[in-house]
Design an enzyme around this catalytic site. Structure first.
Site, mmCIF file in Angstrom:
data_model
loop_
_atom_site.group_PDB
_atom_site.id
_atom_site.type_symbol
_atom_site.label_atom_id
_atom_site.label_comp_id
_atom_site.label_asym_id
_atom_site.label_seq_id
_atom_site.Cartn_x
_atom_site.Cartn_y
_atom_site.Cartn_z
ATOM 1 N N GLU A 1 43.378 63.013 63.869
ATOM 2 C CA GLU A 1 42.050 63.036 63.267
ATOM 3 C C GLU A 1 41.157 62.599 64.415
ATOM 4 O O GLU A 1 41.096 61.406 64.745
ATOM 5 C CB GLU A 1 41.963 62.061 62.087
ATOM 6 C CG GLU A 1 40.630 62.133 61.374
ATOM 7 C CD GLU A 1 40.502 61.129 60.232
ATOM 8 O OE1 GLU A 1 39.803 61.438 59.251
ATOM 9 O OE2 GLU A 1 41.088 60.032 60.311
ATOM 10 N N ASP B 1 45.544 58.833 61.658
ATOM 11 C CA ASP B 1 44.255 58.484 61.074
ATOM 12 C C ASP B 1 43.340 57.911 62.159
ATOM 13 O O ASP B 1 43.753 57.051 62.935
ATOM 14 C CB ASP B 1 44.512 57.443 59.969
ATOM 15 C CG ASP B 1 43.249 57.074 59.227
ATOM 16 O OD1 ASP B 1 42.638 57.973 58.624
ATOM 17 O OD2 ASP B 1 42.869 55.883 59.256
#
Lengths: 706, 106
Positions: A388, A351
């Protein structure tokens, strides 16, 4: 002969002690006792605090004798503990000075950052006792699970088809049809493996499953009064412990076994498991947040701090983990190694991964040591690493993430391009790049097509159904005046905002969804499908449902019946991709014939064969893949032709000619009514007119030449 | 509430009967019985559990241990377990390595 190195040398009250081993960090079983080891760069003393499970008060506190500290590590063996019934924490003493970045407070009991099980939120949504002196309690885990012959699957990256899901949302809804006690849990996912098999995906990506606190920032919904939670869990309490509230057996402290049983069963069914991991910040938030662990142990080491002692906020969540401090780097590496080896996890999605490439003051590093360490780690060598490739501080690295030949990326540009193109706003030149695995982004650096994790929807943003049902977001239920969530949705409601009974609008929406699914599954790279998109899941226009423990997130399985055409279409497209290696190439196309088939590996067409219209206003594009070039010419496959008409009228497409003896067969036509919109592998009908075909408005056709 | 536990070995079949509550305080007694059965080279392990009212995670750990201790070639039977206990065995995936039956037939 009795070993003498397992005898106590010290006592503290009734506790028998011995000098511990500084490594490994955490709590580890040793003969007759438990080895506790924890480090702090700035603490002046440390005390081990012992509780019986759920007890309000500790039954013992043992200060680490001075001689038990080596360097900055406090370690000690405590003998004869009832480890089945034990919870432990630490008190740390040291300077307390905000501006200096020190938060030591002996009154706080701190969670071991290496805790393998965390008690305190054993069952989902049970309101905690706010007066508890120790909320998230470290426990001991056993590694006696019987894996038999299980091992991570090591599916080649380009062969993956990923399904992104949330553990609780997947089966919590009563329509999931599984035992009530299994709903919303790891055991529930296990019950649904036959469904995943039928759909055909071969990897599931779980939104965060490290222990988090669903009550972090919980508050009443301004509209309905129901509780809003930290539901998605992008806010880690402990990196080594699974979320107890996601386990049907969390009450028994058996969550470790429950996940391992799930992993083993997934692997038996040839499905990999990827974890979405959050190393950019923690649940301690900014200076107003709770002191759970890191802040009280070594605030200055773990977090990026401003010169005044405040927390840098590149994560948008209050604090930023100081990932390129060598000590923090160590814990990240230890964590991933633990999950890979102890849980047989196949891959990790990071993330806001761009944060991992910032230095302790927030500046992007040219050669980030953490990313390099992970890329070259021997234990993680076969794990998928997916970034990401952006963060909330404005760093955007899609196409330029420091990859070291190992990192894949969530390709946000793919998402935007496909959405724009389907609604008629994109350009064919851009589309051509995305369909080929984004060579414009990855080929110059020698990065393979599988670097590109292609997705059109993910947990952040609209579902696929909402992408074709809403022009704008509708996030009022989040209680932030519709200010949260992205405003760049590239969505089109097809003529009406939200749900409608209009059959023409609904038919167009289904066609647009099929167009998206078709393109996703014929693109080079790795397709990722969002849970429920295969059955038209809606979040009613909410594109940021991070806080809802209700139907906004729970998958309604009745949609399988309602939108059976979408499910069958998706299933057929997945099967088609799996059977055609030419869709899953290891390297980028060369735009030439290097096997002597008479056709280049990829050729471009339009309404005229061999004549694509590359103008910026073009609404048509077609391409043909030569099966003799599949996987670089190492395997033989059929020819595949894909034609796209995003114009609002039907158009005639002239077909490129196949070698003699081969014929075009229709695999999919999104403009045809269900069930003629797609065919199962092997049952594709021959195309009547081999010279061309009429493509309906906003339709895609996929042909197979065999 | 305590745990009553007994072991009988007949023709290579080890039969252990459990009654009461199995938790962290007495799981080691259960484990000792398993070790005894393994030492006797039993070819089958049968656990009679209809009288077992409660089982904590420590008990489950012993199940894991029993399968590994007896070896892959030895079948472990769980007979007549109550619903709550069965549920836990199922969720942790242990049901895949144990044979679960209502009644035992020689």
């Amino acid at each position: 002969m009795q070993r003498i190195d397992i005898h106590p040398t010290h006592t503290h009250g009734n506790f028998k002690l011995r000098r511990g081993n500084p490594s490994p960090f955490g709590a580890t079983f040793v003969p007759g006792g438990v080895n506790f080891s924890i480090f702090s760069s700035y603490a002046t003393s440390c005390t081990l605090v012992l509780f019986e499970k759920h007890a309000p008060k500790p039954f013992g506190e043992i200060p680490f004798p001075d001689e038990f500290r080596i360097g900055n590590v406090y370690s000690m063996i405590v003998f004869d503990l009832d480890y089945e019934n034990l919870e432990y924490g630490y008190r740390m003493d040291g300077p307390n000075n905000f501006q200096e970045g020190h938060w030591f407070d002996q009154n706080k009991i701190l969670l071991d950052p290496y805790a393998k099980i965390i008690g305190g939120r054993d069952a989902w949504g049970v309101t905690p006792d706010w007066d508890d002196i120790y909320h998230h309690r470290a426990r001991l885990a056993f590694d006696d699970f019987d894996w038999e012959d299980d091992r991570p699957l090591e599916i080649p990256p380009e062969d993956q088809i990923i399904y992104e899901m949330h553990v609780r949302s997947f089966t919590k809804h009563h329509s999931s049809g599984i035992k009530e006690s299994h709903r919303g849990t790891f055991a529930g996912i296990r019950d649904k493996i036959p469904y995943l098999k039928e759909l055909g995906v071969n990897a599931i990506e779980l939104m965060p499953i490290f222990e988090f606190d669903e009550f972090e920032n919980s508050r009443p919904n301004p509209q309905t009064g129901e509780t809003l939670y930290n539901y998605w869990g992008y806010s880690t309490v402990g990196f080594f412990a699974p979320k107890a509230g996601y386990a049907a057996t969390g009450r028994f402290g058996m969550q470790v076994d429950e996940i391992k049983a799930l992993v083993k069963e997934l692997h038996k069914n040839d499905i990999e498991i990827i974890l979405d991991v959050v190393f950019n910040h923690t649940a301690e938030g900014n200076e107003r947040g709770p002191t759970i662990s890191f802040r009280g142990i070594d605030n200055k080491t773990y977090y990026m701090l401003t010169p005044e002692g405040y927390y840098y906020n590149f994560s948008g969540c209050g604090n930023t983990l100081n990932c390129n401090n060598p000590i923090v780097r160590g814990i990240v590496l230890d964590c991933l190694r633990y999950w890979a080896s102890e849980y047989h996890i196949d891959g990790f999605r990071f993330d806001l991964a761009s944060i991992l490439g910032r230095d302790p003051w927030g500046a992007p590093l040219a050669n980030p040591p953490l990313l390099e360490t992970l890329a070259f780690d021997p234990i993680l060598a076969k794990c998928k690493l997916i970034a990401e490739a952006w963060d909330a501080g404005g760093l955007y690295q899609v196409g330029s993430f420091p990859a070291y030949g190992r990192w894949g990326e969530w390709n946000g540009k793919y998402r935007d391009s496909i959405r724009k193109f389907i609604k008629g706003d994109g350009t064919v030149g851009d589309m051509a790049q995305r369909l080929q695995g984004s060579p414009d982004l990855y080929a110059p650096a020698g990065r393979a097509p599988a670097t590109s994790i292609n997705f059109i929807t993910a947990h952040d943003g609209f579902t696929l159904m909402d992408t074709v049902s809403y022009d704008g977001k509708h996030n009022e239920a989040n209680g932030e005046n519709n200010n949260d969530g992205s405003n760049d949705n590239d969505s089109w409601n097809c003529g009406w905002e939200g749900e409608t009974d209009n059959p023409h609008i609904n038919a167009l929406r289904h066609r647009q969804i099929k167009n998206a699914i078709a393109l996703l599954l014929v693109s080079q790279g790795v397709p990722m499908i969002l849970m429920g998109d295969e059955m038209g899941r809606t979040k009613y226009g909410n594109n940021n449902t991070y806080c809802h423990d209700n139907d906004l997130n729970w998958l309604n399985w009745d949609l399988l019946k309602k939108n059976n055409d979408l499910f069958q279409f998706t299933k057929n497209c997945i099967a088609f991709r799996k059977v055609h290696p030419v869709l899953r190439n290891t390297w980028h196309f060369q735009n030439r014939d290097y096997v002597g088939s008479g056709y280049a590996d990829i050729t471009w067409h339009g309404t005229k064969a061999w004549g694509a219209d590359w103008s910026t206003i073009s609404k048509t594009l077609a391409f043909m893949l030569c099966g003799k070039h599949a996987k670089g010419g190492t395997v033989e496959d059929n020819y595949i032709y894909v034609a796209m008409n995003v114009y609002w009228e039907s158009l005639w497409f002239e077909l490129p000619q196949l070698p003699p003896s081969l014929k075009w067969h229709v695999f999919a036509n999104t403009g045809a009514p269900f069930p003629e919109d797609s065919w199962t592998v092997g049952s594709e009908p021959v195309l009547g007119d081999q010279s061309g075909l009429l493509l309906g408005d906003r339709s895609i056709v996929i042909l197979v030449g065999k | 509430m305590s745990l009553d536990i007994s072991l009988v070995i007949e023709n290579d079949v080890a039969k252990i009967t459990l009654a009461g509550e199995l938790d962290g305080s007495n799981a080691s007694d259960f484990k000792a019985k398993i070790e005894e059965a393994a030492a006797a080279d039993a070819k089958k392990l049968v656990l009679f559990m209809s009288e077992l009212e409660f089982m904590a995670s420590a008990g489950l750990r012993v199940f894991v241990f029993s399968k590994q201790k007896m070896g892959a070639g030895v079948d472990v039977y769980v007979i007549g377990a109550q619903e709550m206990i069965l549920e836990t065995i199922e969720k942790t995936g242990l049901n895949h390595s144990l044979i679960i039956q209502d009644e035992y037939h020689d």
